[in-house]
Motif scaffolding. Structure first.
Motif, short mmCIF file in Angstrom:
data_model
loop_
_atom_site.label_atom_id
_atom_site.label_comp_id
_atom_site.label_asym_id
_atom_site.label_seq_id
_atom_site.Cartn_x
_atom_site.Cartn_y
_atom_site.Cartn_z
N MET A 9 0.85 -1.17 0.00
CA MET A 9 0.00 0.00 0.00
C MET A 9 0.89 1.24 0.00
O MET A 9 1.80 1.37 0.80
N THR A 10 0.62 2.16 -0.92
CA THR A 10 1.40 3.38 -1.04
C THR A 10 0.49 4.58 -0.83
O THR A 10 -0.46 4.77 -1.57
N ASN A 11 0.78 5.39 0.20
CA ASN A 11 0.01 6.60 0.48
C ASN A 11 -1.47 6.33 0.62
O ASN A 11 -2.31 7.10 0.16
N GLY A 12 -1.85 5.22 1.19
CA GLY A 12 -3.26 4.92 1.42
C GLY A 12 -3.99 4.37 0.21
O GLY A 12 -5.20 4.18 0.24
N ILE A 13 -3.30 4.12 -0.88
CA ILE A 13 -3.92 3.57 -2.08
C ILE A 13 -3.42 2.14 -2.24
O ILE A 13 -2.21 1.89 -2.24
N SER A 14 -4.34 1.21 -2.38
CA SER A 14 -3.93 -0.19 -2.47
C SER A 14 -3.31 -0.49 -3.82
O SER A 14 -3.54 0.21 -4.81
N ASP A 15 -2.52 -1.56 -3.85
CA ASP A 15 -1.90 -1.98 -5.10
C ASP A 15 -2.95 -2.36 -6.14
O ASP A 15 -2.79 -2.09 -7.33
N LEU A 16 -4.03 -2.96 -5.71
CA LEU A 16 -5.11 -3.34 -6.63
C LEU A 16 -5.71 -2.10 -7.29
O LEU A 16 -5.93 -2.10 -8.50
N THR A 17 -5.92 -1.05 -6.53
CA THR A 17 -6.49 0.18 -7.09
C THR A 17 -5.56 0.76 -8.15
O THR A 17 -6.00 1.20 -9.22
N ILE A 18 -4.26 0.77 -7.87
CA ILE A 18 -3.29 1.29 -8.83
C ILE A 18 -3.33 0.48 -10.12
O ILE A 18 -3.36 1.04 -11.22
N TRP A 19 -3.37 -0.85 -10.01
CA TRP A 19 -3.40 -1.69 -11.20
C TRP A 19 -4.70 -1.54 -11.98
O TRP A 19 -4.70 -1.56 -13.22
N VAL A 20 -5.80 -1.37 -11.28
CA VAL A 20 -7.08 -1.16 -11.97
C VAL A 20 -7.02 0.15 -12.75
O VAL A 20 -7.46 0.21 -13.91
N VAL A 21 -6.49 1.20 -12.16
CA VAL A 21 -6.38 2.49 -12.85
C VAL A 21 -5.49 2.35 -14.08
O VAL A 21 -5.81 2.85 -15.16
N ILE A 22 -4.35 1.66 -13.95
CA ILE A 22 -3.44 1.48 -15.07
C ILE A 22 -4.12 0.72 -16.21
O ILE A 22 -4.04 1.12 -17.38
N VAL A 23 -4.83 -0.36 -15.89
CA VAL A 23 -5.51 -1.15 -16.92
C VAL A 23 -6.62 -0.35 -17.59
O VAL A 23 -6.75 -0.34 -18.82
N VAL A 24 -7.43 0.36 -16.80
CA VAL A 24 -8.53 1.15 -17.37
C VAL A 24 -7.98 2.26 -18.26
O VAL A 24 -8.51 2.50 -19.36
N LEU A 25 -6.93 2.95 -17.83
CA LEU A 25 -6.33 3.99 -18.67
C LEU A 25 -5.73 3.41 -19.94
O LEU A 25 -5.81 4.01 -21.02
N GLY A 26 -5.13 2.23 -19.85
CA GLY A 26 -4.59 1.56 -21.03
C GLY A 26 -5.69 1.22 -22.03
O GLY A 26 -5.54 1.44 -23.24
N ILE A 27 -6.79 0.69 -21.54
CA ILE A 27 -7.93 0.36 -22.41
C ILE A 27 -8.50 1.64 -23.03
O ILE A 27 -8.80 1.69 -24.22
N GLY A 28 -8.63 2.68 -22.23
CA GLY A 28 -9.15 3.95 -22.74
C GLY A 28 -8.26 4.53 -23.82
O GLY A 28 -8.74 4.99 -24.86
N THR A 29 -6.94 4.49 -23.60
CA THR A 29 -6.00 4.98 -24.61
C THR A 29 -6.10 4.17 -25.89
O THR A 29 -6.11 4.72 -26.99
N PHE A 30 -6.20 2.84 -25.75
CA PHE A 30 -6.34 1.99 -26.93
C PHE A 30 -7.61 2.33 -27.70
O PHE A 30 -7.58 2.46 -28.92
N LEU A 31 -8.72 2.51 -27.00
CA LEU A 31 -9.98 2.80 -27.67
C LEU A 31 -9.96 4.16 -28.37
O LEU A 31 -10.53 4.31 -29.46
N ILE A 32 -9.32 5.14 -27.76
CA ILE A 32 -9.23 6.46 -28.39
C ILE A 32 -8.44 6.35 -29.69
O ILE A 32 -8.84 6.88 -30.73
#
Length: 110
Positions: A1-24
């Motif tokens: 956990m970094t600064n109160g944000i879980s590792d799972l949350t960070i990975w979900v954000v990375i994957v969602v942003l990657g999918i969003g970038t791909f779709l754009i």
């Protein structure tokens, strides 16, 4: 956990942003990739690099981070030398070399 944000949350954000970038990107390349664009669109697209490159470079020359955002005579002179040599010789490599030599020479002298 970094600064109160879980590792799972960070990975979900990375994957969602990657999918969003791909779709754009796919929305342009995938849907228009196999189609012939009208001549007027192709004519306008030729000016894109000419408009984007100065927009990316100008802030780095006028408000460089190395000087705390203050205009710097060495960078202004290097940009002027680059443009002048580029217009005079029509050679990109010579223009880049002229700008680099001017920048490093003036940074050394000043």
């Amino acid at each position: 956990m970094t600064n109160g944000i879980s590792d799972l949350t960070i990975w979900v954000v990375i994957v969602v942003l990657g999918i969003g970038t791909f779709l754009i990107r796919w929305s342009f390349l995938g849907t228009l990739g196999n189609r012939k664009l009208p001549d007027w669109v192709l004519r306008m697209l030729r000016y894109t690099p000419v408009a984007v490159l100065p927009a990316l470079v100008a802030p780095l020359v006028v408000w460089p981070a190395a000087t705390g955002g203050q205009p710097d005579p060495a960078r202004m002179a290097a940009a002027t030398a680059t443009v002048a040599v580029g217009l005079w010789t029509k050679n990109m490599i010579l223009a880049i070399l002229a700008g680099a030599i001017t920048l490093f020479g003036l940074l050394y002298l000043l």
